[in-house]
Design an enzyme around this catalytic site. Structure first.
Site, PDB file in Angstrom:
ATOM      1  N   ILE A   1      -4.339  -5.452   6.512  1.00  0.00           N
ATOM      2  CA  ILE A   1      -5.161  -4.571   5.682  1.00  0.00           C
ATOM      3  C   ILE A   1      -6.518  -4.405   6.357  1.00  0.00           C
ATOM      4  O   ILE A   1      -7.275  -5.368   6.504  1.00  0.00           O
ATOM      5  CB  ILE A   1      -5.337  -5.146   4.255  1.00  0.00           C
ATOM      6  CG1 ILE A   1      -3.962  -5.483   3.657  1.00  0.00           C
ATOM      7  CG2 ILE A   1      -6.091  -4.165   3.382  1.00  0.00           C
ATOM      8  CD1 ILE A   1      -3.006  -4.305   3.571  1.00  0.00           C
ATOM      9  N   GLU A   2      -6.826  -3.172   6.761  1.00  0.00           N
ATOM     10  CA  GLU A   2      -8.058  -2.916   7.500  1.00  0.00           C
ATOM     11  C   GLU A   2      -8.508  -1.480   7.276  1.00  0.00           C
ATOM     12  O   GLU A   2      -7.806  -0.677   6.668  1.00  0.00           O
ATOM     13  CB  GLU A   2      -7.835  -3.183   8.990  1.00  0.00           C
ATOM     14  CG  GLU A   2      -6.636  -2.455   9.579  1.00  0.00           C
ATOM     15  CD  GLU A   2      -6.408  -2.804  11.047  1.00  0.00           C
ATOM     16  OE1 GLU A   2      -7.280  -2.456  11.871  1.00  0.00           O
ATOM     17  OE2 GLU A   2      -5.370  -3.418  11.353  1.00  0.00           O
ATOM     18  N   GLY A   3      -9.705  -1.169   7.775  1.00  0.00           N
ATOM     19  CA  GLY A   3     -10.231   0.193   7.680  1.00  0.00           C
ATOM     20  C   GLY A   3     -10.365   0.656   6.240  1.00  0.00           C
ATOM     21  O   GLY A   3     -10.665  -0.138   5.340  1.00  0.00           O
TER      22      GLY A   3
END
Length: 334
Positions: free
Chosen positions: A95-97
């Protein structure tokens, strides 16, 4: 994977990424239906040889399923289909950005995973859940801490938090900074789970550098940095080491270049695998499985996208450090 297993001694891999196919269905890189791919069969081949593969959902490109599915039930079913297709006992959420900043999607994901985990437990099966998250040089950003606290409060059992120790932006000593981020994460996990011992908290950690030249090309993670990080993991009990990515663990024709098929730093083919995989993993049983050993195993990370979602899935290598668990450029890494 087969060549890396035979020639470099690797046995545990992460395959990424599974993302939305445009609706509430997971597909490899958002384009290849899981049931139509050759990956489930390839995963079984690794398991037959005593290793394992885990699947990572999310990543830096495309749409993570929690943003595509509109209800908790739909999302739990979509995750469940991925778990069943690959026979997983561990699931990784990268989970990123913008996805990390989407609190609504994060809450939906947490509820869906908690429900799925509960259903598997009731059926006598295990589903370990781990998060792969971007990090600052000193630990997780606030958005990642919110995600973990919400998971704790909603009853989701998080087995491991893997930080992407890469792409900070400024010039850093990358080995030192990976260690500093790990120490910061340790303190943060202690605040979220104050009842856990130091040993348990270190065993909740993973650490995934991008080997060689990072997307921020001023940052270079060398084999010396890998040696430093591996020694620290041995000393503290960090459970998983990974790297991005398997296909990059070889020399480039010239140093200093960012490439998808080589590292851009001085090395021989497979050097990062050999350094980070110094101990053998525990017995299989996870998304990133565990071969048998009293020490901590090693894992490399192939699941972090350096290319558009239309390209074939990538592989990461990891090193598991225990046997007791089932299994853009800014100053934020990853």
């Amino acid at each position: 994977m087969e060549r890396a297993r035979r020639e470099w001694g690797l046995s545990h891999f992460t395959l990424g990424f599974v993302i939305s196919d445009g609706g509430c269905e997971g597909a490899l890189d958002g384009t290849v239906p899981i049931v139509e791919s050759e990956w489930p069969q390839a995963v079984e081949g690794v398991r037959a040889a005593g290793g394992d593969v885990i699947v990572s959902l999310g990543g830096g490109a495309g749409t993570e399923l929690a943003r595509a599915c509109t209800s908790v039930d739909e999302l739990a079913d979509a995750y469940g289909r991925v778990v069943e297709a690959f026979g997983l006992r561990r699931i990784d959420l990268d989970i990123e950005g913008p996805t990390l900043e989407d609190d609504t999607a994060n809450e939906r994901r947490t509820q869906a995973l908690a429900r799925l985990q509960h259903d598997y437990t009731a059926a006598g099966r295990e589903l370990a859940v781990q998060y792969t998250l971007p990090t600052h040089p000193y630990g997780l950003p606030d958005s990642a801490l919110r995600l973990l606290r919400d998971a704790r409060d909603r009853g989701l059992d998080i087995d491991l938090v893997n930080i992407m120790t890469m792409d900070y932006g400024p010039d850093f000593d990358m080995g030192e900074t990976a260690i500093r981020a790990a120490k910061g994460l340790h303190e943060q996990l202690a605040e979220i789970w104050p009842g856990k011992s130091d040993e348990q908290l270190w065993a909740m950690e993973g650490n995934t550098p991008m080997v060689g030249v990072n997307d921020a090309v001023n940052e270079v993670f060398s084999t010396a940095d890998a040696t430093e990080l591996a020694a620290f993991a041995d000393e503290t009990g960090i459970r998983i080491l990974s790297y991005w990515s398997l296909g990059r663990d070889r020399p480039c024709p010239e140093l200093g270049a960012l490439a998808e098929e080589c590292s851009g730093t001085a090395q021989g083919a497979g050097d990062f695998a050999r350094i980070l995989n110094r101990t053998s993993p525990p017995a299989p049983g996870t998304l990133r499985a565990t071969p048998p050993a009293p020490e901590r195993p090693s894992e490399w990370h192939a699941d972090r996208p350096q290319a558009p979602a239309a390209l074939p899935p990538a592989l990461a290598v990891r090193r598991r450090l225990d046997r007791h668990r089932r299994p853009t450029a800014s100053d934020t890494g990853g």
